[in-house]
Motif scaffolding. Sequence first.
Motif, mmCIF file in Angstrom:
data_model
loop_
_atom_site.group_PDB
_atom_site.id
_atom_site.type_symbol
_atom_site.label_atom_id
_atom_site.label_comp_id
_atom_site.label_asym_id
_atom_site.label_seq_id
_atom_site.Cartn_x
_atom_site.Cartn_y
_atom_site.Cartn_z
ATOM 1 N N PHE A 1 0.824 -1.204 0.000
ATOM 2 C CA PHE A 1 0.000 0.000 0.000
ATOM 3 C C PHE A 1 0.865 1.264 0.000
ATOM 4 O O PHE A 1 0.642 2.195 -0.787
ATOM 5 N N MET B 1 -7.636 -5.730 -1.094
ATOM 6 C CA MET B 1 -6.240 -5.303 -1.076
ATOM 7 C C MET B 1 -5.888 -4.530 -2.345
ATOM 8 O O MET B 1 -5.221 -3.489 -2.302
ATOM 9 N N PHE C 1 -7.226 -1.011 -2.090
ATOM 10 C CA PHE C 1 -6.402 -0.133 -1.260
ATOM 11 C C PHE C 1 -5.139 0.310 -2.010
ATOM 12 O O PHE C 1 -4.755 1.491 -1.981
ATOM 13 N N VAL C 2 -4.477 -0.645 -2.679
ATOM 14 C CA VAL C 2 -3.255 -0.316 -3.407
ATOM 15 C C VAL C 2 -3.551 0.643 -4.556
ATOM 16 O O VAL C 2 -2.813 1.615 -4.787
ATOM 17 N N ALA D 1 -4.099 4.115 -3.175
ATOM 18 C CA ALA D 1 -2.830 4.758 -2.817
ATOM 19 C C ALA D 1 -2.091 5.242 -4.058
ATOM 20 O O ALA D 1 -1.532 6.344 -4.074
#
Length: 422
Positions: free
Chosen positions: A127, A185, A188-189, A192
């Motif tokens: 992240f 996941m 989220f990545v 970011a």
Amino acid sequence: MTSVDAMSAEAPTLRPAQGAGWRDWGPSVLVAAIVGWVLVTTPVVSNVGFYAGTGSGGSVSYETNVRWYTDPVFGIAFLLTITGVLVGRWWPGRGTLLTFAPFVLVLFASSAQPAFGWWLGVAAVSFLAAIDGVRRAILPFVVAALLAARFCATDTLYIAVPIGATNSGTRDYAWIGFASGMVVMFGFVASAAAAGASRRSRARRDSAVVLELHAHEVDTLAGERARLARDLHDVVAHHVSLVAVRAESAPFVHPSLNDEARAVLAAIAADAREALTELRQVLVVLQRTEHVNDRAPQPTACDVDELVASAVAAGQPVEVVGTWQDVGPGHGYVLYRAVQEGLTNVRRHAPGATTTLERRQSRGSVGFALTNPVGPTTARSEDEPGRGLIGMRERVESLGGTLRTETVDGTFLLEVALPVPA
């Protein structure tokens, strides 16, 4: 850079040693605090056992009688995970290794079960690395995905969570959970990465605005300089030329003048002519920016060789020692003008003297030393610099450099040093 960092590197990024502030460290500290809280609240799970019951039922037993700070292995694992998260943004490869190390450590040095916080640390590195580029997040993302796949591949592997221990459940449920976890996941990545790209875009936009304002200021200054050049030409040059003409014509208009008066008038005429010459040079510099389309490229450090060749062709002996490499245009322009003024001063004050130009360059500076022998009547001191040296000093000091002149044992030294980024 290690091979692991090379796999995850995308482009040079700001590192803490190069001026990163709280705005750059903030996300890493916040995420590390979250991972640390999960690890602190997670008990050390050991001696997991499954007891089959009737039908498909059964029960699981395990011990949670110790905390992470009472178990040396888990204490080391805690420090490795937090450190990996903190450095993961700057060095994704090293952060991945540090957060993956607890899984290897517990495999060989403890009978306890892995902690969910360790996997969360690997995911956190992915992240944080994505903030500075998607490619930087690939390695930790793949490692986190492989660890999750290994956990979901069997229902006999337990992992410690804040409420105790858990496994992946039934096979179908495990892979549904795996897919859902990877989607979250990835989200989220991706978020970011988008936030980092937006920040870099704003920085480029602000830089473009600054450059545009600077260009406007340069154009305004160019117009003002051109107007000043026209005024100087119309007023000052006209009157100075009249002074020269009248001083030269006075002996013919007044034949009765004595030799002393004629000498004074001749000196006045010579000074006026010299003032006209220097004034025309200033006007040429001022008028260069009058027409934008007529601007010529400015000389750089590469043109110094041609400058020296021209001086040698004109009969001035010059010896060159050393070389320059990869000198920027701004520094190159100042070096060119400084060498040009230095050679001119030698021709003016020590004609025929052999001049030595030593080009110097190190990791943090670039410059030169110009030396030539002078007689006692031509030696000049630092306390009484000429107009050329004053202009040269202004150019050098505008870039934070230093200029030094001195006469030692009949040799005049001109030394220029400009700082450059290491």
